[in-house]
Scaffold this active site. Structure first.
Site, PDB file in Angstrom:
ATOM      1  N   PRO A 100      -0.878   1.612  11.813  1.00  0.00           N
ATOM      2  CA  PRO A 100      -0.286   2.779  12.471  1.00  0.00           C
ATOM      3  C   PRO A 100      -0.450   4.074  11.689  1.00  0.00           C
ATOM      4  CG  PRO A 100       1.412   1.317  11.591  1.00  0.00           C
ATOM      5  CD  PRO A 100       0.115   0.583  11.503  1.00  0.00           C
ATOM      6  N   ASN A 101      -0.682   5.112  12.458  1.00  0.00           N
ATOM      7  CA  ASN A 101      -0.794   6.501  11.981  1.00  0.00           C
ATOM      8  C   ASN A 101      -2.096   6.802  11.246  1.00  0.00           C
ATOM      9  OD1 ASN A 101       1.806   7.424  12.945  1.00  0.00           O
ATOM     10  ND2 ASN A 101       2.707   6.138  11.365  1.00  0.00           N
ATOM     11  N   ARG A 117      -2.979  14.246   8.642  1.00  0.00           N
ATOM     12  CA  ARG A 117      -1.682  13.688   8.252  1.00  0.00           C
ATOM     13  C   ARG A 117      -1.512  13.775   6.730  1.00  0.00           C
ATOM     14  NH1 ARG A 117      -0.680   7.270   7.565  1.00  0.00           N
ATOM     15  NH2 ARG A 117       1.557   7.403   7.197  1.00  0.00           N
ATOM     16  N   TYR A 142      -2.987  11.522   1.662  1.00  0.00           N
ATOM     17  CA  TYR A 142      -3.986  10.618   2.253  1.00  0.00           C
ATOM     18  C   TYR A 142      -5.407  11.173   2.284  1.00  0.00           C
ATOM     19  CZ  TYR A 142       0.245   8.170   3.645  1.00  0.00           C
ATOM     20  OH  TYR A 142       1.444   7.512   3.621  1.00  0.00           O
ATOM     21  N   ASN A 189      -5.418  -2.263   6.221  1.00  0.00           N
ATOM     22  CA  ASN A 189      -4.419  -1.293   5.773  1.00  0.00           C
ATOM     23  C   ASN A 189      -3.335  -1.311   6.836  1.00  0.00           C
ATOM     24  OD1 ASN A 189      -2.781   0.798   5.059  1.00  0.00           O
ATOM     25  ND2 ASN A 189      -4.441   2.271   4.691  1.00  0.00           N
ATOM     26  N   ALA A 211       2.565   1.548   7.575  1.00  0.00           N
ATOM     27  CA  ALA A 211       3.985   1.292   7.314  1.00  0.00           C
ATOM     28  C   ALA A 211       4.390  -0.152   7.609  1.00  0.00           C
ATOM     29  CB  ALA A 211       4.829   2.258   8.136  1.00  0.00           C
ATOM     30  N   HIS A 217       5.333  -2.703   4.809  1.00  0.00           N
ATOM     31  CA  HIS A 217       6.637  -2.832   4.175  1.00  0.00           C
ATOM     32  C   HIS A 217       7.652  -3.574   5.038  1.00  0.00           C
ATOM     33  CE1 HIS A 217       4.524   0.086   1.846  1.00  0.00           C
ATOM     34  NE2 HIS A 217       4.549   0.973   2.824  1.00  0.00           N
ATOM     35  N   ASP A 272       2.570 -13.567   8.349  1.00  0.00           N
ATOM     36  CA  ASP A 272       2.376 -14.901   8.933  1.00  0.00           C
ATOM     37  C   ASP A 272       0.987 -15.038   9.552  1.00  0.00           C
ATOM     38  OD1 ASP A 272       4.909 -15.671   8.192  1.00  0.00           O
ATOM     39  OD2 ASP A 272       5.780 -15.524  10.206  1.00  0.00           O
ATOM     40  N   GLU A 286      -5.876  -6.381   1.211  1.00  0.00           N
ATOM     41  CA  GLU A 286      -5.035  -5.275   1.685  1.00  0.00           C
ATOM     42  C   GLU A 286      -5.423  -4.013   0.916  1.00  0.00           C
ATOM     43  OE1 GLU A 286      -0.837  -5.912   2.536  1.00  0.00           O
ATOM     44  OE2 GLU A 286      -0.367  -4.304   1.118  1.00  0.00           O
ATOM     45  N   HIS A 300      -4.764   0.367   0.415  1.00  0.00           N
ATOM     46  CA  HIS A 300      -3.966   1.568   0.667  1.00  0.00           C
ATOM     47  C   HIS A 300      -4.665   2.762   0.046  1.00  0.00           C
ATOM     48  CE1 HIS A 300      -0.678  -0.773   2.224  1.00  0.00           C
ATOM     49  NE2 HIS A 300      -0.859  -1.606   1.214  1.00  0.00           N
ATOM     50  N   LEU A 301      -4.618   3.856   0.766  1.00  0.00           N
ATOM     51  CA  LEU A 301      -5.184   5.097   0.238  1.00  0.00           C
ATOM     52  C   LEU A 301      -4.355   5.588  -0.950  1.00  0.00           C
ATOM     53  CD1 LEU A 301      -5.643   6.484   3.792  1.00  0.00           C
ATOM     54  CD2 LEU A 301      -7.549   6.174   2.209  1.00  0.00           C
ATOM     55  N   SER A 302      -3.038   5.531  -0.810  1.00  0.00           N
ATOM     56  CA  SER A 302      -2.147   6.046  -1.854  1.00  0.00           C
ATOM     57  C   SER A 302      -1.712   4.914  -2.780  1.00  0.00           C
ATOM     58  CB  SER A 302      -0.921   6.703  -1.209  1.00  0.00           C
ATOM     59  OG  SER A 302      -0.175   5.750  -0.464  1.00  0.00           O
ATOM     60  N   ARG A 343       5.214   6.063  -5.286  1.00  0.00           N
ATOM     61  CA  ARG A 343       5.881   6.634  -4.119  1.00  0.00           C
ATOM     62  C   ARG A 343       7.317   6.112  -3.994  1.00  0.00           C
ATOM     63  NH1 ARG A 343       2.233   6.890   0.955  1.00  0.00           N
ATOM     64  NH2 ARG A 343       3.804   8.491   1.363  1.00  0.00           N
ATOM     65  N   ARG A 349       8.329   1.855  -0.328  1.00  0.00           N
ATOM     66  CA  ARG A 349       6.893   1.553  -0.201  1.00  0.00           C
ATOM     67  C   ARG A 349       6.394   0.622  -1.298  1.00  0.00           C
ATOM     68  NH1 ARG A 349       5.158   5.252   3.748  1.00  0.00           N
ATOM     69  NH2 ARG A 349       6.484   7.080   3.756  1.00  0.00           N
TER      70      ARG A 349
HETATM   71  C1  DQA Z   1      -0.523   3.633   3.426  1.00  0.00           C
HETATM   72  C2  DQA Z   1       0.800   3.630   2.663  1.00  0.00           C
HETATM   73  C3  DQA Z   1       1.965   3.297   3.596  1.00  0.00           C
HETATM   74  O1  DQA Z   1       3.185   3.307   2.873  1.00  0.00           O
HETATM   75  C4  DQA Z   1       2.053   4.315   4.708  1.00  0.00           C
HETATM   76  O2  DQA Z   1       3.085   3.965   5.613  1.00  0.00           O
HETATM   77  C5  DQA Z   1       0.764   4.500   5.408  1.00  0.00           C
HETATM   78  C6  DQA Z   1      -0.472   4.560   4.625  1.00  0.00           C
HETATM   79  C7  DQA Z   1      -1.710   4.063   2.523  1.00  0.00           C
HETATM   80  O3  DQA Z   1      -2.843   3.827   2.912  1.00  0.00           O
HETATM   81  O4  DQA Z   1      -1.480   4.662   1.462  1.00  0.00           O
HETATM   82  O5  DQA Z   1       0.712   4.662   6.621  1.00  0.00           O
HETATM   83  O6  DQA Z   1      -0.792   2.311   3.870  1.00  0.00           O
END
Ligand code: DQA
Length: 151
Positions: free
Chosen positions: A13-14, A21, A26, A77, A80, A83, A90, A101, A103-105, A110, A114
């Site tokens: 998501p997002n 964003r 990011y 990725n 959110a 978390h 599962d 897995e 993550h950009l950040s 953070r 997170r």
């Molecule tokens: C994220 C980190 C998550 O906490 C956040 O909700 C995201 C992006 C990252 O790629 O850093 O949507 O997964």
């Protein structure tokens, strides 16, 4: 293994809003630019790549399930959902396809909410904090791992 490794990238998501964003966290690259760079790397590595993005948990679950028999590795990725989603954990456990897995950040730099990953525990590894390079390194790993896998 000789056949080209098939890697599925799942953006949660997002992540469709990348580029606009919170660019300070990011980065400035759009999702289309990130996917294009992954396709370029995949062809250099001789891998078949599919990239998908969804804002819906159930859709992500369906893609993980469908990876069984159709993908040799998953880069995910979960955004959110990282978390919160026992369901994604599962699904990753249920499917015998190695997942990384990403993550950009750097989640450890953070908010405390997170710093827990429900899904990372079901993955062979987690790469974070390197911006889009987190995805590129995951792709390199999965291709190398597939090549080294006994047939
Ligand atoms: C994220 C980190 C998550 O906490 C956040 O909700 C995201 C992006 C990252 O790629 O850093 O949507 O997964």
């Amino acid at each position: 293994m000789s056949a080209a490794p098939r890697v599925l990238v799942i953006h949660g998501p997002n992540l469709n809003l990348l580029g606009q964003r919170e660019p300070g966290i990011y980065g400035a690259q759009t999702l289309a630019q990130l996917d294009a760079s992954l396709h370029t790397l995949a062809s250099e590595l001789g891998a078949e790549l599919t990239c998908r993005q969804s804002n819906h948990e159930g859709v992500i679950l369906d893609w993980i399930h469908a990876a069984h028999g159709t993908a040799d590795g998953i880069i995910i990725n979960p955004g959110a959902y990282t978390h919160t989603s026992v369901a994604i954990q599962d699904a990753l456990r249920a499917v015998p396809v190695p997942a990384v897995e990403v993550h950009l950040s750097n989640l450890y730099r953070r908010e405390s909410l997170r710093q827990v990953s429900m899904s990372g525990v079901a993955c062979v590894g987690v790469i974070m904090g390197l911006g889009t390079a987190s995805y590129h390194l995951a792709l390199r790993y999965l291709v190398a791992e597939h090549t080294a896998r006994p047939s």
